[in-house]
Design an enzyme around this catalytic site. Structure first.
Site, PDB file in Angstrom:
ATOM      1  N   ARG A 273       0.864  -1.183   0.000  1.00 29.85           N
ATOM      2  CA  ARG A 273       0.000   0.000   0.000  1.00 29.85           C
ATOM      3  C   ARG A 273       0.901   1.235   0.000  1.00 29.85           C
ATOM      4  O   ARG A 273       1.709   1.433   0.904  1.00 29.85           O
ATOM      5  CB  ARG A 273      -0.970  -0.001   1.183  1.00 29.85           C
ATOM      6  CG  ARG A 273      -0.354  -0.065   2.556  1.00 29.85           C
ATOM      7  CD  ARG A 273      -1.428   0.182   3.623  1.00 29.85           C
ATOM      8  NE  ARG A 273      -0.938  -0.106   4.958  1.00 29.85           N
ATOM      9  CZ  ARG A 273      -0.195   0.723   5.694  1.00 29.85           C
ATOM     10  NH1 ARG A 273       0.136   1.902   5.209  1.00 29.85           N
ATOM     11  NH2 ARG A 273       0.197   0.380   6.908  1.00 29.85           N
ATOM     12  N   HIS A 277      -2.023   3.686   6.266  1.00 33.83           N
ATOM     13  CA  HIS A 277      -3.081   2.719   6.582  1.00 33.83           C
ATOM     14  C   HIS A 277      -4.464   3.346   6.417  1.00 33.83           C
ATOM     15  O   HIS A 277      -5.345   2.780   5.788  1.00 33.83           O
ATOM     16  CB  HIS A 277      -2.885   2.223   8.014  1.00 33.83           C
ATOM     17  CG  HIS A 277      -3.953   1.304   8.499  1.00 33.83           C
ATOM     18  ND1 HIS A 277      -4.097   0.017   8.027  1.00 33.83           N
ATOM     19  CD2 HIS A 277      -4.938   1.486   9.408  1.00 33.83           C
ATOM     20  CE1 HIS A 277      -5.132  -0.560   8.625  1.00 33.83           C
ATOM     21  NE2 HIS A 277      -5.658   0.309   9.462  1.00 33.83           N
ATOM     22  N   TYR A 286       6.967   4.123  10.742  1.00 36.38           N
ATOM     23  CA  TYR A 286       7.362   2.710  10.747  1.00 36.38           C
ATOM     24  C   TYR A 286       7.888   2.202   9.401  1.00 36.38           C
ATOM     25  O   TYR A 286       8.224   1.030   9.273  1.00 36.38           O
ATOM     26  CB  TYR A 286       6.198   1.829  11.204  1.00 36.38           C
ATOM     27  CG  TYR A 286       4.905   1.997  10.422  1.00 36.38           C
ATOM     28  CD1 TYR A 286       4.689   1.302   9.239  1.00 36.38           C
ATOM     29  CD2 TYR A 286       3.907   2.852  10.869  1.00 36.38           C
ATOM     30  CE1 TYR A 286       3.519   1.448   8.522  1.00 36.38           C
ATOM     31  CE2 TYR A 286       2.725   3.006  10.164  1.00 36.38           C
ATOM     32  CZ  TYR A 286       2.531   2.302   8.993  1.00 36.38           C
ATOM     33  OH  TYR A 286       1.358   2.457   8.291  1.00 36.38           O
TER      34      TYR A 286
END
Length: 379
Positions: A273, A277, A286
């Site tokens: 992706r 998110h 992250y």
């Protein structure tokens, strides 16, 4: 008759007396060592040019859909949007391989698959707008509501597929999950029941590397998520999730296998992706910019463009038409989402239970009284 005579006919030599022997050779169930690919391989020349053009067209429209939905979130027109930018090949292929009689069981990130199945974008995004439990009729569209809890749609897919087979209906259910969903108990239960019942189900795991911020290495030590299929007694397939014709081919084979009585299949599509998110996530905490940049070079649209031009099946006219269709969809989304929906707060209590529970009736009565009091004050 001794206890050994009760062993399964395929019992292996030396198996303990009285124990249930393994029933199948695991080798045919194992995924390929490398992900299945079509683009950039000799297999591309065997592909139907019409299918390649349709995949390309839908990828372009799908990317624009993701971009516009993300913009609507920034404008406050959507409460939240989990984008599938970068994962469009999985979304498009999942919708295309299903017949009209089949069922799709999407997760919250799979609105593009829902739209590609024919559901109006406004209806597909109603849940994420916060206006209803779901914005479309699941029975009419053969598409289950978007599922926010991880993997809970997977057992539903198995149940529906098994029931359809008992009725003699040639229905296949396709359940879409993320890699994080494979860590849930519902995933285990769904695969176990599907294999035991030989239910006509296909499980598509879009492994984009992260369950929100948790990398796959912190979730599973298996060689691949597709390897998990062997433990349940079904085939596991591993495919490049950004290679649209490869995903389409693997899923089409799995759907046909399910429809003809071969049982379920677990497909792991390796993808990524590009966006965060959701709009509430800061992905820079992250993952690195270099990681994202590397995956942008493996973008599904870019891969299709390069391969199709080399094959001579993509021209500027198709590129223009696809871009025009994409912009027309984006314009319609902007227009329809600009208007505020007229909502009935009491609709919150509809379609929760076939027979409302005492608690639900109590809550509905309380809200009704509050709305009546507000109306009286306003007058």
């Amino acid at each position: 008759m001794t206890v050994l005579d009760h062993r399964h006919p395929t019992a292996v030599p030396g198996w303990m007396p009285g124990a249930t022997a393994p029933r199948t050779d695991p080798a045919p169930l194992l995924p390929d060592a490398s992900p299945v690919r079509v683009l950039g391989t000799p297999a591309l020349e065997k592909q139907d040019p019409a299918l390649l053009r349709e995949l390309y067209r839908r990828l372009v429209i799908g990317r624009r859909y993701n971009q516009q939905a993300t913009t609507l979130t920034k404008q406050g027109r959507l409460a939240v949007y989990p984008a599938s930018a970068g994962q469009e090949a999985c979304q498009i292929a999942a919708a295309l391989v299903l017949g009209e009689q089949d069922w799709l069981f999407p997760s919250y990130r799979d609105t593009l698959a829902v739209v590609s199945r024919g559901v109006d974008p406004l209806e597909a995004l109603t849940l994420l707008r916060g206006n209803a439990h779901t914005g479309y009729d699941p029975v009419a569209t053969r598409t289950a509501p978007l599922c926010t809890p991880l993997a809970t749609q997977a057992p539903h897919a198995v149940g529906l597929a098994h029931a359809a087979r008992l009725r003699g209906e040639p229905v296949v259910a396709l359940a879409m999950l993320g890699d994080g969903g494979t860590s849930e108990g519902d995933f285990h239960e769904a695969l176990n029941f599907a294999a035991v019942l030989r239910a006509p189900v296909v499980f598509l795991v879009q492994n984009n590397g992260y369950a929100i911020s948790v990398p796959l290495t912190a979730q599973s030590a298996a060689p691949s998520l597709a390897h998990k299929a062997v433990g349940y007694g079904m085939p596991g397939r591993l495919v490049d999730g950004n290679d649209a014709p490869a995903v389409h081919g693997v899923l089409a084979e799995a759907v046909e296998r399910a429809r003809t009585g071969g049982g379920p299949t677990l497909v792991e599509a390796l993808t990524y992706r590009i966006d965060a998110h959701t709009n509430a996530d800061d992905a820079t905490r992250y993952r690195t910019d270099d990681e994202v940049a590397a995956w942008r070079e493996h973008d599904p649209i870019l891969l299709m463009d390069r391969a199709m031009r080399e094959l001579g099946v993509l021209d500027d006219e198709l590129v223009r038409r696809a871009a025009d269709e994409a912009e027309a969809l984006a314009a319609r989304m902007r227009s329809e989402f600009h208007a505020d929906a007229e909502l009935d707060p009491m609709a919150l209590f509809a379609h929760v239970y076939a027979e409302p529970t005492p608690q639900l009736r109590e809550q509905a009565a309380q809200l009704s009284a509050e709305l009546a009091a507000e109306a009286e004050v306003q007058h």
